[in-house]
Scaffold this active site. Structure first.
Site, PDB file in Angstrom:
ATOM      1  N   LEU A 178      15.843  27.499 -70.994  1.00 55.42           N
ATOM      2  CA  LEU A 178      16.386  25.674 -70.546  1.00 55.42           C
ATOM      3  C   LEU A 178      14.595  24.965 -70.544  1.00 55.42           C
ATOM      4  CD1 LEU A 178      19.368  25.596 -68.181  1.00 55.42           C
ATOM      5  CD2 LEU A 178      19.165  25.715 -71.058  1.00 55.42           C
ATOM      6  N   HIS A 179      13.583  25.027 -71.269  1.00 58.86           N
ATOM      7  CA  HIS A 179      12.376  24.175 -71.493  1.00 58.86           C
ATOM      8  C   HIS A 179      12.494  22.488 -70.912  1.00 58.86           C
ATOM      9  CE1 HIS A 179      11.951  27.005 -74.147  1.00 58.86           C
ATOM     10  NE2 HIS A 179      12.553  26.648 -75.464  1.00 58.86           N
ATOM     11  N   ASP A 180      12.924  21.835 -70.984  1.00 57.81           N
ATOM     12  CA  ASP A 180      12.797  20.557 -70.271  1.00 57.81           C
ATOM     13  C   ASP A 180      13.703  20.051 -69.092  1.00 57.81           C
ATOM     14  OD1 ASP A 180      12.108  20.382 -73.131  1.00 57.81           O
ATOM     15  OD2 ASP A 180      13.927  18.897 -73.953  1.00 57.81           O
ATOM     16  N   THR A 188       8.974  28.407 -68.575  1.00 57.94           N
ATOM     17  CA  THR A 188       9.811  28.009 -69.699  1.00 57.94           C
ATOM     18  C   THR A 188      10.820  29.449 -70.204  1.00 57.94           C
ATOM     19  OG1 THR A 188       9.834  26.887 -71.967  1.00 57.94           O
ATOM     20  CG2 THR A 188       9.578  25.529 -70.394  1.00 57.94           C
TER      21      THR A 188
END
Length: 318
Positions: free
Chosen positions: A239-241, A192
């Site tokens: 933008l992890h998720d 991520t």
């Protein structure tokens, strides 16, 4: 054929964008959205999920609030990242519908039970709700196809030197999930932190003439503020998720390796660490597909193309 999914989240800027990305694609069938505390307090994360679904005109998707604190620890939130509301930045609509009367675990159980196909769980916050589901509904394990989660890291953490936030908030819950025997895809910081959105990407999004893209651009404007701190060494904001949804839509964007992953639940120094055995040193069987690399440009293009779907005609189709 669409893939049934349940999104378990703690919105949160990147959770909101993951939800928006998922709902742009008919190959994913969201059976429910459930929420937990994490990026903000449980009342705020529940309200934020309702606000995002209201923006998307998707009041048909049932929403339920879940765990208000970790299994055995005090609640910790990331308001320093996500602001007072959890979604600071844009002017989101007030919710146009109410959450379900049941809690998150029972809504997930009901939807899994009713589904004629195995369901993929997509948790993007602390794993408390998922752990409670697995512990209380063992009869449903066989109907869970996979858990695609954002959490952990093979390398350094982002909340402590060793731990990523979602796992650190409730390591006991993560331990239950990783020991469940259900196939797991782990989207950790290793990947991520490569999925960075840059200033020029935000301007591409802002140029898309629809209200959802405008909202995402404004979410990212705020999200950028925290990540401009030079200590991180970022050019943009990770933008992890949304990596969870991007993997479901196009796994070819990612480099992955099957590994054994264990969760540290005791150590004062490394509590919440995901111990990733890349070199099979433990001899333990693998329990997770761990993502290590990403085609960043392909990821950004997927996001931009998905946001372009949200024309007024699309938003008013229901």
């Amino acid at each position: 054929m669409s893939r049934p999914i349940i999104l378990d989240c703690d919105p949160g800027h990147d959770d909101a964008i993951a939800l928006i990305l998922a709902l742009a694609h008919p190959e994913l069938n969201p059976l429910a959205v459930t929420t937990s505390a994490g990026n903000q307090t449980p009342d705020k994360t529940l309200n934020n999920a309702l606000r995002i679904l209201t923006l998307l005109n998707r009041s048909d998707i049932p929403v339920a609030g879940g765990a208000v604190k970790p299994l055995s620890r005090e609640l910790m939130i990331a308001d320093n990242v996500h602001g007072e509301t959890g979604l600071d930045g844009p002017a989101l609509p007030a919710p146009s519908f109410q959450p379900q009367a049941v809690n998150a675990v029972e809504l997930m159980a009901e939807k899994i039970r009713q589904s004629d196909k195995p369901v993929t769980l997509v948790p993007t916050g602390p794993l408390t709700n998922i752990a409670l589901l697995l512990a209380s509904h063992g009869e449903l394990h066989a109907k869970i196809e996979r858990i695609v989660l954002m959490g952990g890291a093979a390398g350094v953490g982002n909340w402590t030197p060793a731990a990523e936030f979602n796992i650190f908030v409730d390591p006991e819950a993560a331990d239950i999930v990783f020991k469940s025997g259900i196939p797991i895809t782990m989207c950790g910081l290793d990947v991520t932190h490569q999925a960075q959105i840059m200033d020029e990407d935000i301007e591409r999004i802002r140029a898309i003439p629809n209200p959802v893209a405008k909202c995402v651009a404004e979410l990212l404007d705020f999200f950028m503020i925290y990540h401009r701190d030079p200590k991180w060494g970022f050019v943009g904001a990770p933008l992890h998720d949304p990596c969870t949804i991007a993997w479901l839509l196009n796994p070819a964007l990612f480099d992955a390796q099957d590994c054994w992953v264990g969760i540290e639940t005791q150590s004062e120094l490394t509590l919440g660490m995901t111990v990733v055995d890349r070199y099979q040193l433990t001899g333990k069987p693998t329990n997770a597909t761990v993502l290590f690399g990403i085609d960043r440009q392909g990821f950004v293009d997927l996001l931009v193309d998905s946001l372009a779907v949200y024309t007024p005609t699309y938003l008013n189709r229901r």
